[in-house]
Write a protein that holds these residues in place. Structure first.
Motif, PDB file in Angstrom:
ATOM      1  N   GLY A   1      -6.062   2.114  -7.980  1.00  0.00           N
ATOM      2  CA  GLY A   1      -6.662   2.690  -6.865  1.00  0.00           C
ATOM      3  C   GLY A   1      -5.836   3.705  -6.049  1.00  0.00           C
ATOM      4  N   ALA A   2      -5.605   3.278  -4.635  1.00  0.00           N
ATOM      5  CA  ALA A   2      -4.980   4.427  -3.983  1.00  0.00           C
ATOM      6  C   ALA A   2      -3.241   4.326  -4.308  1.00  0.00           C
ATOM      7  CB  ALA A   2      -5.009   3.947  -2.369  1.00  0.00           C
ATOM      8  N   LYS A   3      -2.794   3.212  -4.981  1.00  0.00           N
ATOM      9  CA  LYS A   3      -1.446   3.471  -5.436  1.00  0.00           C
ATOM     10  C   LYS A   3      -1.489   4.354  -6.731  1.00  0.00           C
ATOM     11  CE  LYS A   3      -0.092  -1.020  -3.852  1.00  0.00           C
ATOM     12  NZ  LYS A   3       0.187  -2.510  -4.220  1.00  0.00           N
TER      13      LYS A   3
ATOM     14  N   ASP B   1       1.544   0.360 -19.869  1.00  0.00           N
ATOM     15  CA  ASP B   1       1.064  -0.722 -19.209  1.00  0.00           C
ATOM     16  C   ASP B   1       2.020  -1.229 -18.284  1.00  0.00           C
ATOM     17  OD1 ASP B   1      -1.433  -0.618 -20.333  1.00  0.00           O
ATOM     18  OD2 ASP B   1      -1.079  -1.908 -22.027  1.00  0.00           O
ATOM     19  N   ALA B   2       3.266  -1.260 -18.956  1.00  0.00           N
ATOM     20  CA  ALA B   2       4.503  -2.069 -18.202  1.00  0.00           C
ATOM     21  C   ALA B   2       4.801  -1.119 -16.836  1.00  0.00           C
ATOM     22  CB  ALA B   2       5.714  -2.062 -19.012  1.00  0.00           C
ATOM     23  N   TRP B   3       4.391   0.231 -17.088  1.00  0.00           N
ATOM     24  CA  TRP B   3       4.719   1.050 -15.967  1.00  0.00           C
ATOM     25  C   TRP B   3       3.775   0.697 -14.875  1.00  0.00           C
ATOM     26  CZ3 TRP B   3       1.000   4.515 -14.357  1.00  0.00           C
ATOM     27  CH2 TRP B   3       1.388   5.273 -13.232  1.00  0.00           C
ATOM     28  N   ALA B   4       2.457   0.593 -15.184  1.00  0.00           N
ATOM     29  CA  ALA B   4       1.290   0.431 -14.179  1.00  0.00           C
ATOM     30  C   ALA B   4       1.671  -0.881 -13.557  1.00  0.00           C
ATOM     31  CB  ALA B   4      -0.015   0.299 -15.026  1.00  0.00           C
ATOM     32  N   ALA B   5       1.886  -1.879 -14.206  1.00  0.00           N
ATOM     33  CA  ALA B   5       2.251  -3.265 -13.605  1.00  0.00           C
ATOM     34  C   ALA B   5       3.370  -3.232 -12.545  1.00  0.00           C
ATOM     35  CB  ALA B   5       2.707  -4.335 -14.815  1.00  0.00           C
ATOM     36  N   LYS B   6       4.392  -2.472 -12.897  1.00  0.00           N
ATOM     37  CA  LYS B   6       5.381  -2.173 -11.787  1.00  0.00           C
ATOM     38  C   LYS B   6       4.787  -1.566 -10.508  1.00  0.00           C
ATOM     39  CE  LYS B   6       9.269  -2.133 -14.957  1.00  0.00           C
ATOM     40  NZ  LYS B   6      10.265  -1.311 -15.620  1.00  0.00           N
ATOM     41  N   GLN B   7       3.708  -0.473 -10.751  1.00  0.00           N
ATOM     42  CA  GLN B   7       3.081   0.047  -9.479  1.00  0.00           C
ATOM     43  C   GLN B   7       2.440  -0.790  -8.516  1.00  0.00           C
ATOM     44  OE1 GLN B   7       4.196   3.341  -9.531  1.00  0.00           O
ATOM     45  NE2 GLN B   7       5.146   2.522 -11.545  1.00  0.00           N
ATOM     46  N   GLN B   8       1.832  -2.125  -9.325  1.00  0.00           N
ATOM     47  CA  GLN B   8       1.216  -2.885  -8.356  1.00  0.00           C
ATOM     48  C   GLN B   8       1.911  -3.763  -7.423  1.00  0.00           C
ATOM     49  OE1 GLN B   8      -1.137  -4.708 -11.609  1.00  0.00           O
ATOM     50  NE2 GLN B   8      -2.960  -3.354 -10.944  1.00  0.00           N
TER      51      GLN B   8
END
Length: 601
Positions: A566-568, A594-601
């Protein structure tokens, strides 16, 4: 299409060359080494790269490693292929000593890529591709002209540089004789090129035959001898180049041309697809795996192509209506490839300046999409005359130290027939900025990567990225002209068409003529352009699949993370993460992202 020479040299540039970049595997028969024999993974990868430079010195030169600039190994021999097999198996055995789960994150990526490479390389060495040493699109006889003409990847700055090139010239004659022998083995086995391709190669060889050495492309470095050279060096080098051209290069090209014309052409096949040669289906299956870095079936790829062609045609219909064209889509294609309003140029310089104007337009908008930008310089040049007739626009990477710029090459056979509707804006995004120039330069500049990754190439991610960047046109201030947007759609549908015709020709019995017609029915390309494209796919089975397969995966990942975060979600961060670790097989890429996206959350 990028001109990284695939694994950094045209010699290693196609699987049909039969050796240098053949990939994947059999279980290693070498005895496993103990843990005390192996240092850390980085040391193993460094050692591998050192050996790789010696095995593939042309690739080393392309990568800016000038230690072997005088060498040209005969990679056409069985002994060389056996040397490669032992080389790959040795490192596969060493890799088995590491516990992947105990490695750092970046080393896990290296481990996965390295294992993939070794397996794929060993599998490739089992194939009979060495029976076709080169074709009209890629091969050492063509890359010799690029390296030796000056102004390309081979340096000509010191007397030693000039002497180094002569060392490679001496190796070329031996290479050519072995290549002819391999062609003859292929003739006996039925592993031969299609006749239309051979008819394209013959004039390429004949064009290199001259009676005056000063008229040779290989005389180019003599015309630019540095003024700092002593008179004695100038005289010695000039005499040596004249002798090399007339006594070694010209006879070698003449021999190749005569062999192809008198012996090989009569034996060339009338069939279109690789399935017609012995073990052809297995060859194509391998090419599909290698170029897409996936296990997708040929049928799945074919159906994806049909679906994408249908989708993009719908968007083209919208543009046709927007500009008020009266007539169906095929009539619109014919209008775009024939009306004089789309051929406004009068000189080669005008074409090149039009591309420079595109660069100027996008430059202010690049920070909106990218946080990291390359340090490597960039230039736009016209393709050399000796190869422009069969060349596509392409990118040749620079060197990490900036001593050689990244170069966007544009073939301009006749400026007065150069069409703006060929998608000039999307072409620049793909081949130049932010396509190949950004991806390759950022990868090479990242000294945190082991060298086998800094100088790697995987068509699915590399070409997939470049095709994906074409979709960024509006965000970068382009495609305001509906005809340029139509050109971009033409470029995209062109890659979708490739899925249909490549699989169609090599597995479904589609003929060259049927493929040409299908292409012309679905995009604004003339017969000459469609013929050159289709013959390229005939020469390099599977390579054309990589673009669309990779682009669809990158777009899928962008959409997935945008929905998840989303906004992140920040588009600059997505692009930077995608590029920072270099190209890799698509499955490894998705796991990393996928690992990068998990860290963004």
């Amino acid at each position: 299409m990028k001109n990284r020479y695939f694994a950094a040299s045209l010699l290693a540039g196609t699987l049909l060359l039969g050796c240098s970049q053949q990939t994947a595997t059999e279980n290693s028969s070498a005895s496993p080494q103990t843990a005390t024999d192996v240092k850390d993974l980085g040391s193993v990868l460094d050692q591998y790269w050192e050996e790789n430079a010696k095995l593939f010195p042309l690739s080393a030169t392309t990568n800016g490693d000038n230690r072997y600039n005088d060498q040209l190994p005969n990679d056409q021999t069985q002994a060389f292929r056996e040397q490669l097999r032992q080389y790959y198996q040795k490192y596969l055995a060493q890799l088995q000593n590491f516990d992947r789960e105990k490695l750092a994150d970046n080393d896990k990526i290296s481990y996965d890529i390295f294992r993939y490479d070794l397996q794929m390389n060993l599998d490739g060495l089992k194939l009979n591709t060495w029976m076709i040493p080169f074709q009209q699109f890629w091969g050492l006889p063509l890359s010799m002209g690029q390296y030796g003409a000056g102004g390309s990847v081979q340096p000509f700055k010191t007397p030693e540089d000039y002497d180094n090139w002569l060392g490679r010239v001496r190796g070329f004659s031996v290479w050519a004789d072995t290549a002819i022998s391999n062609f003859r083995r292929g003739m006996r086995a039925g592993v031969v090129l299609p006749r239309p391709l051979v008819q394209k190669i013959i004039p390429q060889m004949q064009q290199m035959v001259v009676t005056d050495p000063t008229k040779s492309d290989f005389y180019g470095p003599i015309k630019t001898l540095p003024a700092s050279f002593s008179d004695a060096d100038k005289q010695r080098i000039t005499a040596a180049y004249r002798t090399a051209i007339m006594n070694e290069l010209v006879p070698t090209y003449r021999r190749l041309g005569e062999f192809l014309k008198t012996e090989y052409l009569p034996k060339a096949r009338t069939s279109t697809g690789i399935a017609a040669v012995p073990e052809g289906r297995a060859l194509y299956r391998y090419f599909v795996r290698n170029w897409t870095t996936t296990d997708k079936s040929e049928e799945e790829i074919y159906q994806t192509g049909l679906s994408e062609v249908k989708r993009i045609r719908g968007e083209m219909e919208r543009v046709r209506q927007q500009v008020g064209f009266k007539g169906d889509l095929n009539a619109f294609f014919n209008y775009m490839r024939s009306d004089k309003r789309f051929t406004p140029y009068k000189s080669d310089a005008e074409v090149l300046n039009a591309f420079r104007a595109i660069q100027a337009r996008i430059t202010p908008n690049l920070p909106k999409l990218f946080g990291r930008t390359p340090k490597t310089p960039f230039e736009i040049r016209q393709t050399e005359e000796f190869r422009e007739a069969s060349a596509s626009a392409e990118y040749q990477q620079g060197t990490p130290d900036g001593s050689r710029p990244g170069i966007f090459y544009v073939p301009i056979i006749d400026a007065k027939t150069f069409r703006t509707t060929s998608g000039m804006e999307s072409l620049f995004l793909h081949e130049a900025i932010p396509g190949h120039h950004y991806q390759i330069s950022l990868q090479q500049e990242n000294t945190d990567l082991p060298k086998f990754r800094r100088f790697a190439w995987y068509g699915a991610m590399g070409e997939g990225w470049a095709l994906y960047t074409e979709s960024l046109g509006r965000e970068l201030g382009l495609y305001t002209d509906p005809y340029q947007y139509m050109g971009a759609l033409g470029d995209e549908i062109h890659r979708a068409i490739r899925l249909v015709v490549d699989v169609g020709m090599h597995t479904k019995g589609m003929t060259r003529e049927q493929a040409i017609k299908y292409m012309m029915d679905n995009e604004a390309i003339d017969e000459q352009g469609a013929t050159a494209e289709i013959e390229r796919y005939m020469a390099i089975p599977g390579q054309a699949l990589s673009y669309k397969i990779g682009q669809l995966k990158i777009r899928e990942l962008r959409d997935k993370y945008a929905n998840q975060l989303g906004a992140k979600f920040k588009i600059q961060d997505f692009h930077d993460e995608l590029l920072k670790d270099g190209v890799m097989p698509l499955a490894v890429l998705e796991q990393k992202m996928d690992a990068w996206a998990a860290k963004q959350q």
